[in-house]
Scaffold this active site. Structure first.
Site, PDB file in Angstrom:
ATOM      1  N   SER A 125      -2.063  -9.919   1.647  1.00  0.00           N
ATOM      2  CA  SER A 125      -1.751  -8.671   0.946  1.00  0.00           C
ATOM      3  C   SER A 125      -1.479  -8.925  -0.527  1.00  0.00           C
ATOM      4  O   SER A 125      -0.926  -9.969  -0.911  1.00  0.00           O
ATOM      5  CB  SER A 125      -0.503  -8.054   1.592  1.00  0.00           C
ATOM      6  N   TYR A 151       8.259  -8.213   5.622  1.00  0.00           N
ATOM      7  CA  TYR A 151       6.817  -8.062   5.837  1.00  0.00           C
ATOM      8  C   TYR A 151       6.043  -8.877   4.800  1.00  0.00           C
ATOM      9  O   TYR A 151       5.175  -9.682   5.134  1.00  0.00           O
ATOM     10  CB  TYR A 151       6.407  -6.579   5.775  1.00  0.00           C
ATOM     11  N   LYS A 155       3.568 -12.540   4.911  1.00  0.00           N
ATOM     12  CA  LYS A 155       2.202 -12.717   4.398  1.00  0.00           C
ATOM     13  C   LYS A 155       2.115 -13.995   3.573  1.00  0.00           C
ATOM     14  O   LYS A 155       1.212 -14.805   3.744  1.00  0.00           O
ATOM     15  CB  LYS A 155       1.773 -11.492   3.588  1.00  0.00           C
TER      16      LYS A 155
HETATM   17  C1  WQD Z   1       1.207   3.742  -2.855  1.00  0.00           C
HETATM   18  C2  WQD Z   1       1.822   4.505  -4.013  1.00  0.00           C
HETATM   19  C3  WQD Z   1       4.182   4.822  -3.789  1.00  0.00           C
HETATM   20  C4  WQD Z   1       3.960   7.436  -0.261  1.00  0.00           C
HETATM   21  C5  WQD Z   1       2.199  -0.873   0.928  1.00  0.00           C
HETATM   22  C6  WQD Z   1       2.703  -2.256   1.209  1.00  0.00           C
HETATM   23  C7  WQD Z   1       1.602  -3.246   1.074  1.00  0.00           C
HETATM   24  C8  WQD Z   1       0.471  -2.879   1.988  1.00  0.00           C
HETATM   25  C9  WQD Z   1       0.044  -1.460   1.777  1.00  0.00           C
HETATM   26  C10 WQD Z   1       0.345  -2.754   4.380  1.00  0.00           C
HETATM   27  C11 WQD Z   1       3.156   3.929  -4.494  1.00  0.00           C
HETATM   28  C12 WQD Z   1       3.466   6.146  -3.742  1.00  0.00           C
HETATM   29  C13 WQD Z   1       3.676   6.605  -1.326  1.00  0.00           C
HETATM   30  C14 WQD Z   1       4.450   8.745  -0.523  1.00  0.00           C
HETATM   31  C15 WQD Z   1       4.316   8.304  -2.883  1.00  0.00           C
HETATM   32  N1  WQD Z   1       0.877  -3.132   3.305  1.00  0.00           N
HETATM   33  N2  WQD Z   1       3.846   7.030  -2.617  1.00  0.00           N
HETATM   34  N3  WQD Z   1       4.593   9.122  -1.828  1.00  0.00           N
HETATM   35  O1  WQD Z   1       3.560   0.548  -1.397  1.00  0.00           O
HETATM   36  O2  WQD Z   1       1.403   0.084  -2.652  1.00  0.00           O
HETATM   37  O3  WQD Z   1       1.722  -0.838  -0.409  1.00  0.00           O
HETATM   38  O4  WQD Z   1       1.150  -0.580   1.826  1.00  0.00           O
HETATM   39  O5  WQD Z   1       0.165  -2.861   5.404  1.00  0.00           O
HETATM   40  O6  WQD Z   1       2.082  -4.506   1.357  1.00  0.00           O
HETATM   41  O7  WQD Z   1       3.746  -2.554   0.294  1.00  0.00           O
HETATM   42  O8  WQD Z   1       1.328   1.567  -0.619  1.00  0.00           O
HETATM   43  O9  WQD Z   1       0.584   3.765   0.146  1.00  0.00           O
HETATM   44  O10 WQD Z   1       3.005   3.120   0.480  1.00  0.00           O
HETATM   45  O11 WQD Z   1       2.171   3.600  -1.828  1.00  0.00           O
HETATM   46  O12 WQD Z   1       4.463   8.704  -4.056  1.00  0.00           O
HETATM   47  O13 WQD Z   1       4.748   9.529   0.378  1.00  0.00           O
HETATM   48  O14 WQD Z   1       2.111   5.843  -3.563  1.00  0.00           O
HETATM   49  O15 WQD Z   1       5.398   4.936  -4.496  1.00  0.00           O
HETATM   50  O16 WQD Z   1       3.211   4.122  -5.891  1.00  0.00           O
HETATM   51  P1  WQD Z   1       2.115   0.346  -1.365  1.00  0.00           P
HETATM   52  P2  WQD Z   1       1.780   3.052  -0.353  1.00  0.00           P
END
Ligand code: WQD
Length: 339
Positions: A125, A151, A155
């Protein structure tokens, strides 16, 4: 090639299975179905018209992995997707996360090495990158095991372990693929992401708002040092990601190698939500919220190494991803459970 996909019935596993089958390889899926349903494997067969046998069991159990080899081997390669992946949950259940996400690697390696696999591909990741000064992240950017959640730590720990294994098995290919943010679904609408409960990730959350099971999209932070104040991520269509696995496997040479799989294009939360609104043809209720603890302002890659060494480039954009995710969501309003 004949490939064992541990966690093969999950979101990225099923899409990779389809891409491998379409490229003429054979696959067997090993999955405990803790995060997916058996129907996902059947859908892989429907899409490709080829067999995708499913072995139901825990990839962290040597006996289960041995059975998969006895009944369906030999395998040229293992791709290891099997992991717990909820970042927030991992802070509450560290023991479960460390045990599951490391024991699976140990069991797959013990049995796989004994049975003579030539390649081991690991789902890592972008979360392993630690220093925003390195953006866009290359494979040489600094990494840390001292991440904000278990998590992410699992990784990076897996990567460190795999590098040691590769050193003592010079005949083995070990490929670490660092995924950026996988989104979208297969264009057939037959397979896609099926999160249990309220989604944590952005696109599944937006999609639930669009289909009406959640009220509004919360935008986590609008005061980041980014062009529109919201977080920047590198959203990669899951079919492009799947094709990256095929390219990596077909290239595999002895040794330890790391590739970023992303588009290289930073996209903000507001831009991603706007793309989804275009795909569905209407606006969605949105609300600015506080930053989510543990989030970084920006994460996107330099995908040049995969392009150069694997000849792999992403072909799909966020509009394709939103259209395909929405097709999957509408065709399966309650995911695989409704099938
Ligand atoms: C993306 C952006 C949030 C939800 C995570 C894990 C990573 C990988 C993928 C998986 C960010 C914003 C999110 C919401 C929002 N792991 N957001 N409202 O955090 O980049 O990555 O998932 O298995 O290791 O950390 O992805 O999709 O959660 O967030 O504003 O309801 O969307 O703050 O900027 P992230 P995400």
């Amino acid at each position: 090639m004949r490939v064992l996909l541990a966690g093969g019935a999950g979101y990225i596993g099923t899409h990779t299975a389809v891409s491998l089958l379409d490229a003429g390889h054979d696959v067997v899926l090993l999955d405990d179905l803790s995060g997916t349903h058996a129907v996902a494997a059947e859908r892989v067969e429907t899409i490709t018209g080829r067999a995708a046998p499913l072995v139901v069991g825990d990839a962290a159990d040597d006996a289960v992995v041995t059975t998969a080899f006895d009944e369906h081997g030999p395998f040229d390669a293992i791709i290891h997707f099997a992991a717990f992946k909820a970042v927030g949950e991992s802070t509450q259940k560290p023991l479960e996360y460390y045990a599951n996400n490391l024991d699976s690697t140990f069991a797959l390696l013990r049995v796989g090495l004994e049975r003579g696999i030539r390649s081991f591909v690991f789902s890592s990741s972008a979360t392993v990158y630690s220093d925003p000064a390195d953006l866009p992240f290359t494979e040489e950017s600094s990494t840390s095991v001292d991440l904000s959640n278990p998590y992410g730590k699992t990784k990076r720990m897996n990567e460190v372990i795999l590098a040691d294994i590769a050193r003592v098995h010079p005949e083995l290919n070990v490929t670490v693929l660092r995924y950026f943010n996988p989104v979208g679904a297969h264009p057939s609408g037959l397979i896609g992401e099926d999160p249990a409960g309220t989604p944590n990730n952005l696109m599944p959350y937006v999609s639930r708002v669009a289909i009406g099971t959640l009220d509004r999209v919360g935008i986590f932070g609008s005061d980041y040092d980014t062009p529109d104040g919201t977080g920047l991520r590198d959203y990669i269509h899951v079919v492009d990601l799947a094709e990256g696995h095929v390219a990596a496997l077909e290239k595999a040479e002895p040794g330890y190698v790391v590739y970023n799989l992303g588009t290289g294009l930073p996209v903000s939360v507001l831009e991603l939500v706007a793309a989804f609104e275009r795909a569905i043809g209407r606006d969605l209720p949105k609300q600015m919220m506080n930053r989510r603890p543990g989030d970084v302002a920006a994460s996107y890659c330099d995908p040049a190494k995969a392009r150069r060494d694997l000849g792999w480039v992403t072909k799909r954009g966020i509009d394709d991803a939103c259209r395909d995710y929405w097709h999957w969501q509408q065709s399966n309003p309650s995911g695989y459970a409704g099938a």
